[in-house]
Structures are given as C-alpha cells and as structure tokens.
Scaffold this active site. Sequence first.
Site: not given
Ligand SMILES: NC(=O)c1ccc[n+]([C@@H]2O[C@H](COP(=O)([O-])OP(=O)(O)OC[C@H]3O[C@@H](n4cnc5c(N)ncnc54)[C@H](O)[C@@H]3O)[C@@H](O)[C@H]2O)c1
Length: 254
Positions: A34, A57-58, A84, A149, A153, A184
């Site tokens: 992360d 940082d991905v 993720n 976004y 996706k 989240t």
């Molecule tokens: N929450 C939702 O409803 C939802 C729905 C569909 C898809 N998603 C996808 O699920 C994944 C996780 O989402 P979430 O809701 O847990 O988000 P979140 O914001 O709670 O957590 C995301 C994590 O990713 C880390 N991150 C962000 N950019 C980064 C980078 N460049 N390099 C490394 N780490 C990085 C952040 O520091 C954080 O810890 C994402 O890809 C999001 O698009 C989420």
Amino acid sequence: MQTQVALVTGAADGIGWAMARRFAAAGCCVALADLDHDRTAARAAELGDRHLAVRADVADEASAIAMVEETVARLGRLDILVNNAGIGDSHKPTLEQDLATFDRILRVHLDGTFVASREAARAMAGQGGAILNVSSIAGLTGLPRRNAYGAAKAGIVAMTKSMACEWAGAGIRVNAIAPGYVGTALVAKLFEAGRIDRGRLERRIPLGRLADPAEIAEAAWFLCSPSASYVTGAVLSVDGGWSAYGDAGDASLA
Ligand SMILES: NC(=O)c1ccc[n+]([C@@H]2O[C@H](COP(=O)([O-])OP(=O)(O)OC[C@H]3O[C@@H](n4cnc5c(N)ncnc54)[C@H](O)[C@@H]3O)[C@@H](O)[C@H]2O)c1
C-alpha cells in the site's frame, strides 16, 4: 502442499485489508502492499510475523516492480497476486473533469494492474499461480460522472481476459471480480459529500444493503483457491444483485 504466498495491493484498508485477512486465514503468507506504509505495517503485524508489509505506489512502474521483487525476496515465492489498489473518480460532471485527474485514475488502475501482473507472471513462471483483478459494476455498466473510473474498470476486464488467454498455458489463471457498493472509506466519502443518498441506494440493491468487505474477500479467495482450478478469464459480479436488476429507477442514485 507448500505454503502459498499472496500479494494483495491496497491492503491497508477496506476490501484489500479484508482480503489479506481472508488469505491469511486460508494459510497463505501475505504481502500487504500500500501507499500508506504505517497503516500497512500495523496491519501486517496484526496478522502475525510471517506476513509482510511492502511500501508501494502501484501507479509508479519502478515501485510496482520493486513490490513484486521484495515479496519474492522476503517470502520466497509468489503464487497469488490481487490487484486491488484503487481510487475513486472525482465524481465531477464529465465537462468539468480535467485530464490530469483522468490520467491519474487510469494510472493507478490500469498501469498498476498491468505492471504488477506482468512482474507477477514472471515470478510465477514454471510454477503457475492465480491473479485476481478488482473491477467494479462501473466497468460493466454506464454510470454518470465515472468517465475515468468506468474506463479504468472496463479496461481491467479486457486486460483480465487477454492475460487469462495468454497465460493459461503457463498455469496462471487470471480472473476479476466486479463488486457493487461496499462499506469502505471510498464509499463513505461519497455519502459524506452528499454524492449518493444511502437509503435510496440500498433500495436500488436487490439484497437491500451494501456489501461487507469480508463478503468480497470470500469471492476473491474462491477465485484464487484450488476450488476455482477450471475458472480463468471470468468476471464475477459480487454486487447484491445490483447489475441483475433491470429497473434502474432514478439514475442519479448510481
Ligand atoms: N468500495 C466499493 O464500493 C468498491 C466497489 C467496486 C470496486 N471497488 C474497488 O475495490 C478496490 C478497493 O476499494 P476500497 O473501497 O477498499 O478502497 P479504500 O479507499 O478503502 O482502500 C484502498 C486502498 O488502496 C490504497 N491505494 C490507493 N492508491 C494506491 C496506489 N497507487 N498504490 C498502492 N496503494 C494504493 C489506499 O491507500 C487504500 O489503503 C478499488 O480498486 C476499488 O476501485 C470498490
């Protein structure tokens, strides 16, 4: 069977943290990667000392390469990668979206998934493995104010299918999940900013509620586990029926 090593990106919070917990519970050694290193280190420590926190940082190629290298160097191998890490859209109308924001969103999701998968497949050469990408309902349907976004996706879905076909012969399965709305920080920010009304959203979801991150993690573990040995190139919706529901109702909900 040898202990499986799983690398989960974006593992400091939300869905990634739930996945790290689920994979650890299944017996994997987990590398939690992360941007937020202090939080990741605390999470890894909570899971136990056979797990690893990686600063990454991905969206940055060198950092994503180093993330995979550090995992293999410290944990000995790599069997599972979960792409993720992600960020939400600006949620601005498309006419107000600037290119820098658009590019940043694509970089995190698409460049991040591409580079980490390429490096993971190199590490899995000769042994096989599983890669899981995190898409979204926004990559499968049209949602307003999600131009970047949604493109990211949807691109992840296409990349998943391409890599699945290419790497099947190497014993590497590549799948995606498409979560709906999950409880989240990413979604909490939308409620707080008044972008989405929670009650109206929940009425739009056939199961009537947001997902718990642990429910997304269960689907992720299934796709990465031997139970899914004949599944590759698939996109599994984990959305409480959101995408199955034909009556979209008030589009401003989405
Ligand atoms: N929450 C939702 O409803 C939802 C729905 C569909 C898809 N998603 C996808 O699920 C994944 C996780 O989402 P979430 O809701 O847990 O988000 P979140 O914001 O709670 O957590 C995301 C994590 O990713 C880390 N991150 C962000 N950019 C980064 C980078 N460049 N390099 C490394 N780490 C990085 C952040 O520091 C954080 O810890 C994402 O890809 C999001 O698009 C989420």
